[in-house]
Design a protein around this motif. Structure first.
Motif, PDB file in Angstrom:
ATOM      1  N   GLU A  22       1.002  -1.089  -0.121  1.00 37.21           N
ATOM      2  CA  GLU A  22      -0.085   0.050   0.124  1.00 37.21           C
ATOM      3  C   GLU A  22       0.936   1.225  -0.124  1.00 37.21           C
ATOM      4  N   ALA A  23       2.168   1.332   0.409  1.00 38.19           N
ATOM      5  CA  ALA A  23       3.039   2.357   0.451  1.00 38.19           C
ATOM      6  C   ALA A  23       3.307   2.753  -0.928  1.00 38.19           C
ATOM      7  N   VAL A  24       3.114   1.995  -1.983  1.00 38.88           N
ATOM      8  CA  VAL A  24       3.363   2.281  -3.362  1.00 38.88           C
ATOM      9  C   VAL A  24       2.138   3.163  -3.942  1.00 38.88           C
ATOM     10  N   SER A  25       2.361   4.285  -4.732  1.00 35.14           N
ATOM     11  CA  SER A  25       1.168   4.870  -5.157  1.00 35.14           C
ATOM     12  C   SER A  25       0.185   4.227  -6.038  1.00 35.14           C
ATOM     13  N   GLY A  26      -0.880   4.344  -6.024  1.00 35.61           N
ATOM     14  CA  GLY A  26      -1.888   3.745  -7.093  1.00 35.61           C
ATOM     15  C   GLY A  26      -1.648   3.874  -8.280  1.00 35.61           C
ATOM     16  N   LYS A  27      -1.180   5.190  -8.755  1.00 33.00           N
ATOM     17  CA  LYS A  27      -1.032   5.655 -10.038  1.00 33.00           C
ATOM     18  C   LYS A  27       0.209   4.717 -10.339  1.00 33.00           C
ATOM     19  N   LYS A  28       1.246   4.327  -9.821  1.00 32.84           N
ATOM     20  CA  LYS A  28       2.425   3.624 -10.229  1.00 32.84           C
ATOM     21  C   LYS A  28       1.955   2.119 -10.390  1.00 32.84           C
ATOM     22  N   ARG A  29       1.110   1.587  -9.374  1.00 36.35           N
ATOM     23  CA  ARG A  29       0.661   0.338  -9.625  1.00 36.35           C
ATOM     24  C   ARG A  29      -0.290  -0.039 -10.806  1.00 36.35           C
TER      25      ARG A  29
END
Length: 149
Positions: A22-29
């Motif tokens: 969840e620490a990774v941004s939603g846009k990047k995922r």
């Protein structure tokens, strides 16, 4: 490749947590998901292979999914891939023996339930080892079958 991935799961377990995912941004995922989905779809379509195993590896390695989530997501994807393949096969005229079909469906439902109970009670390391053993055995079986041909 499957054999080596299985050994990797046994030797070096994947210990990703929901928090790190969840620490990774939603846009990047989302961007990673689209790119990886296109790549796996192209490769599997080009060589006529199922993408479940590749998706499992992408979900864990690239997208950082926790093992339980990655396996569940991969199985969910495989379900629709198998369903569309079976439907097109039936339309073409390849209806299987109904008793074999019913046996496969019933045994799949039974063992999926047993595996889900195991997965919900097991630790991450135990799940990694179990996944590794299954992949290693599957990879070894593929090598043996191809060698015997």
């Amino acid at each position: 490749m499957t054999l080596l991935r299985g050994i990797k799961f046994i030797v070096k377990p994947v210990m990703t947590t929901k928090e790190s995912m969840e620490a990774v941004s939603g846009k990047k995922r989302m961007i990673q998901s689209i790119i990886c989905g296109i790549m796996v779809g192209f490769i599997c379509g080009f060589i006529a292979a199922g993408g479940g195993m590749m998706m499992l590896l992408i979900l864990i390695s690239v997208l950082g999914y926790e093992l339980k989530t990655a396996v569940g997501t991969s199985v969910f994807i495989i379900t629709f891939t198998a369903l569309t393949g079976a439907a097109s096969h039936f339309v073409i005229g390849g209806m299987p023996n109904i008793w074999y079909l019913l046996f496969c469906v019933a045994s799949t439902l039974l063992w999926a339930r047993i595996a889900a109970k195991f997965a919900n009670k097991a630790s991450a390391i135990t799940l990694n080892h179990a996944t590794g053993v299954v992949l290693a055995v599957l990879g070894a079986a593929i090598l043996i079958v191809n060698y015997l041909k």
